[in-house]
Design an enzyme around this catalytic site. Structure first.
Site, PDB file in Angstrom:
ATOM      1  N   GLU A 113       0.843  -1.205   0.000  1.00 12.58           N
ATOM      2  CA  GLU A 113       0.000   0.000   0.000  1.00 12.58           C
ATOM      3  C   GLU A 113       0.873   1.248   0.000  1.00 12.58           C
ATOM      4  OE1 GLU A 113      -3.268  -0.005  -1.051  1.00 12.58           O
ATOM      5  OE2 GLU A 113      -3.511  -1.509   0.501  1.00 12.58           O
ATOM      6  N   ASP A 152       2.989   2.078  -4.820  1.00 19.70           N
ATOM      7  CA  ASP A 152       2.951   2.256  -6.279  1.00 19.70           C
ATOM      8  C   ASP A 152       3.722   3.504  -6.740  1.00 19.70           C
ATOM      9  OD1 ASP A 152       0.996   3.899  -5.175  1.00 19.70           O
ATOM     10  OD2 ASP A 152      -0.520   3.483  -6.708  1.00 19.70           O
ATOM     11  N   GLY A 163     -17.206   3.665  -4.303  1.00 17.79           N
ATOM     12  CA  GLY A 163     -16.727   4.422  -3.152  1.00 17.79           C
ATOM     13  C   GLY A 163     -16.302   3.558  -1.974  1.00 17.79           C
ATOM     14  N   ALA A 164     -16.111   2.258  -2.188  1.00 19.30           N
ATOM     15  CA  ALA A 164     -15.658   1.367  -1.111  1.00 19.30           C
ATOM     16  C   ALA A 164     -14.181   1.037  -1.291  1.00 19.30           C
ATOM     17  CB  ALA A 164     -16.491   0.085  -1.092  1.00 19.30           C
ATOM     18  N   GLU A 217      -8.364   8.290 -16.678  1.00 20.05           N
ATOM     19  CA  GLU A 217      -8.713   8.729 -15.315  1.00 20.05           C
ATOM     20  C   GLU A 217      -7.826   9.898 -14.867  1.00 20.05           C
ATOM     21  OE1 GLU A 217     -10.059   5.729 -12.756  1.00 20.05           O
ATOM     22  OE2 GLU A 217      -9.903   6.942 -10.937  1.00 20.05           O
ATOM     23  N   ASP A 221      -5.027  -0.199 -10.340  1.00 17.06           N
ATOM     24  CA  ASP A 221      -6.440  -0.565 -10.460  1.00 17.06           C
ATOM     25  C   ASP A 221      -6.772  -1.057 -11.863  1.00 17.06           C
ATOM     26  OD1 ASP A 221      -6.339   0.521  -7.988  1.00 17.06           O
ATOM     27  OD2 ASP A 221      -7.613   2.253  -8.428  1.00 17.06           O
TER      28      ASP A 221
HETATM   29  P1  ADP Z   1     -13.972   3.572  -6.615  1.00 18.18           P
HETATM   30  O1  ADP Z   1     -13.279   3.439  -7.929  1.00 18.18           O
HETATM   31  O2  ADP Z   1     -13.053   3.312  -5.464  1.00 18.18           O
HETATM   32  O3  ADP Z   1     -15.218   2.769  -6.500  1.00 18.18           O
HETATM   33  P2  ADP Z   1     -14.164   6.260  -7.509  1.00 18.18           P
HETATM   34  O4  ADP Z   1     -14.579   7.529  -6.842  1.00 18.18           O
HETATM   35  O5  ADP Z   1     -12.819   6.194  -8.109  1.00 18.18           O
HETATM   36  O6  ADP Z   1     -14.406   5.094  -6.446  1.00 18.18           O
HETATM   37  O7  ADP Z   1     -15.194   5.922  -8.669  1.00 18.18           O
HETATM   38  C1  ADP Z   1     -16.579   5.940  -8.406  1.00 18.18           C
HETATM   39  C2  ADP Z   1     -17.269   6.649  -9.554  1.00 18.18           C
HETATM   40  O8  ADP Z   1     -17.255   5.802 -10.722  1.00 18.18           O
HETATM   41  C3  ADP Z   1     -18.729   6.925  -9.285  1.00 18.18           C
HETATM   42  O9  ADP Z   1     -18.889   8.144  -8.575  1.00 18.18           O
HETATM   43  C4  ADP Z   1     -19.279   7.011 -10.691  1.00 18.18           C
HETATM   44  O10 ADP Z   1     -18.993   8.265 -11.261  1.00 18.18           O
HETATM   45  C5  ADP Z   1     -18.459   5.971 -11.430  1.00 18.18           C
HETATM   46  N1  ADP Z   1     -19.185   4.686 -11.445  1.00 18.18           N
HETATM   47  C6  ADP Z   1     -18.846   3.552 -10.800  1.00 18.18           C
HETATM   48  N2  ADP Z   1     -19.741   2.560 -11.054  1.00 18.18           N
HETATM   49  C7  ADP Z   1     -20.670   3.109 -11.879  1.00 18.18           C
HETATM   50  C8  ADP Z   1     -21.855   2.617 -12.515  1.00 18.18           C
HETATM   51  N3  ADP Z   1     -22.292   1.373 -12.312  1.00 18.18           N
HETATM   52  N4  ADP Z   1     -22.531   3.460 -13.311  1.00 18.18           N
HETATM   53  C9  ADP Z   1     -22.126   4.720 -13.505  1.00 18.18           C
HETATM   54  N5  ADP Z   1     -21.028   5.226 -12.944  1.00 18.18           N
HETATM   55  C10 ADP Z   1     -20.297   4.448 -12.139  1.00 18.18           C
HETATM   56 MG    MG Z   2     -11.556   4.608  -8.491  1.00 17.23          MG
END
Ligand code: ADP
Ligand code: MG
Length: 381
Positions: free
Chosen positions: A30, A33, A120-121, A158, A170
């Site tokens: 952790e 990277d 968001g997890a 990204e 990722d």
């Molecule tokens: P993580 O990648 O850790 O889950 P991030 O903040 O990097 O969190 O990415 C989450 C974002 O990705 C969401 O806020 C949304 O914009 C996009 N996202 C993820 N899954 C979906 C989905 N099923 N449909 C639309 N957008 C999504």
């Molecule tokens: Mg992400």
């Protein structure tokens, strides 16, 4: 309704194909990277699934079954970095990155997707979205890009289009992982190796515990750790902390006068070493023995890097007290998820112990599920 049917309903024709790309969880390594060290993610069974067809008119239409709202329609000529703040920026950024890389044969697409990766997890729902889009377009437009190349393009999307300064882990995990393995990724030369991690055949399970919290201080703290690591590398006269040998760690630490930088360096160098230890144990088939290494890694993140939080510490403590083999927080910290290695026979006991500890502390109930090491991105139909 599946994505194939959803696509037909939205766009009035069957999609040319359906692709899937998973979320990931990092087993060990952790904040290593950006220090050009090692990480070791595995793909989750949870995937983003996209139905896609080509278009030849420069139009990109995007829809997510998981987001309220109409189809997003964009023109390829008008894709401008950092201007789209909606979810659509992730797939649109991939199309932008492909065209920036000279793949101008990509002349549009209709996309409808749905995802089971929790957002968001800390499980990389965003990378799943990018990689599924990249693989679909690679196949449909016959671009001939390799998995690592697709991961780099997704990362570029990204970083530069969405504007999130993530590393390469990722997207590489989502694009390159294989069933029953964890992925050893060297963040210096981006070489990868599949390390056997067939938990089921050893009677083991790796639980992901989503703490359901995300403490707001995350972003600034990340930048601060990064700056501290760069400072440590500068004082030690190396380009990146990757170059500090674990065997020489004590001597290196003695040359650092700043207590904070000393802690960061100790974490990074020891976590790179923990990745190597875990690989050695997995190659030897001694899967149970990685448990204590995970717990050691948690202590390092909590005490040296100081990116854990009470909820994640409680997951690790309560799981280990209830008989888990080891546990650690995973991802950027200040919330998100932890991983817990546990005998299959103890899954229920350990899950219950964590849930009860959360209830007793007055926290939101955590979400617990097994991280079965799964396949990376693939065409589904
Ligand atoms: P993580 O990648 O850790 O889950 P991030 O903040 O990097 O969190 O990415 C989450 C974002 O990705 C969401 O806020 C949304 O914009 C996009 N996202 C993820 N899954 C979906 C989905 N099923 N449909 C639309 N957008 C999504
Ligand atoms: Mg992400």
């Amino acid at each position: 309704m599946g994505v194939r049917e959803g696509f037909e309903e939205l766009y009035g024709a069957a999609p040319e194909g359906v692709w899937a790309a998973p979320g990931r969880v990092n087993l060990i390594g952790e904040y290593t990277d950006f220090n050009e060290g090692f990480v070791m993610p595995l793909a989750l069974p949870h995937t983003a699934v996209a139905a896609v067809s080509r278009r030849d008119d420069g139009v990109l239409r995007l829809h997510s079954a998981d987001i309220e709202g109409p189809v997003v329609e964009l023109h390829l000529d008008a894709l401008v970095p950092l201007t789209n703040t909606s979810w659509a920026a992730y797939p649109a950024g991939v199309v932008w990155a492909l065209r920036e890389a000279g793949h101008t044969s990509v002349t549009g697409a209709d996309v409808h997707l749905a995802s089971t990766v929790p957002t968001g997890a800390g499980l990389s729902s965003s990378a799943a979205l990018e990689v599924v889009t990249a693989l679909a377009l690679n196949d449909l437009y016959e671009l001939g890009l390799t998995r690592p190349e697709l991961a780099r393009l997704a990362q570029r999307a990204e970083n530069d289009f969405v504007g999130v300064p993530c590393g390469i882990m990722d997207q590489t995990a989502s694009a390159c992982c294989t069933d029953g393995h964890a992925l050893h990724l060297d963040c210096r030369d981006l070489s990868i190796r599949q390390v056997p991690f067939d938990l089921a055949s050893h009677g083991l399970s790796l639980l992901v515990v989503d703490s359901r919290v995300k403490h707001a201080l995350g972003d600034g703290e990340y930048a601060e750790r990064r700056e501290g690591c760069e400072e440590g590398a500068r004082v030690l006269g190396v380009s990146h902390l990757r170059d500090v040998a674990y065997e020489g760690l004590d001597e290196a630490l003695s040359r650092l006068s700043d207590e904070r930088v000393r802690r960061y360096v100790r974490h990074v160098v020891s976590d790179d070493h923990r990745v190597e230890r875990v690989i050695g144990l997995l190659d030897a088939g001694d899967v149970r023995a990685i448990g204590p290494v995970l717990t050691e890694g948690h202590a390092s993140l909590r005490d040296d890097l100081r990116i854990s939080c009470e909820e994640l510490d409680l997951v690790v403590a309560s799981a280990n007290s209830a008989g888990a083999l080891g546990a650690r927080m995973t991802g950027g910290g200040f919330g998100g998820s932890a991983v817990v290695l546990v005998e299959v026979a103890d899954v229920d006991t350990v899950t219950k112990a964590v849930e009860e500890a959360f209830a007793a502390a007055g926290y939101t109930a955590p979400r617990v599920f097994p991280a079965v090491p799964s396949a990376g991105a693939r065409r589904v139909s």
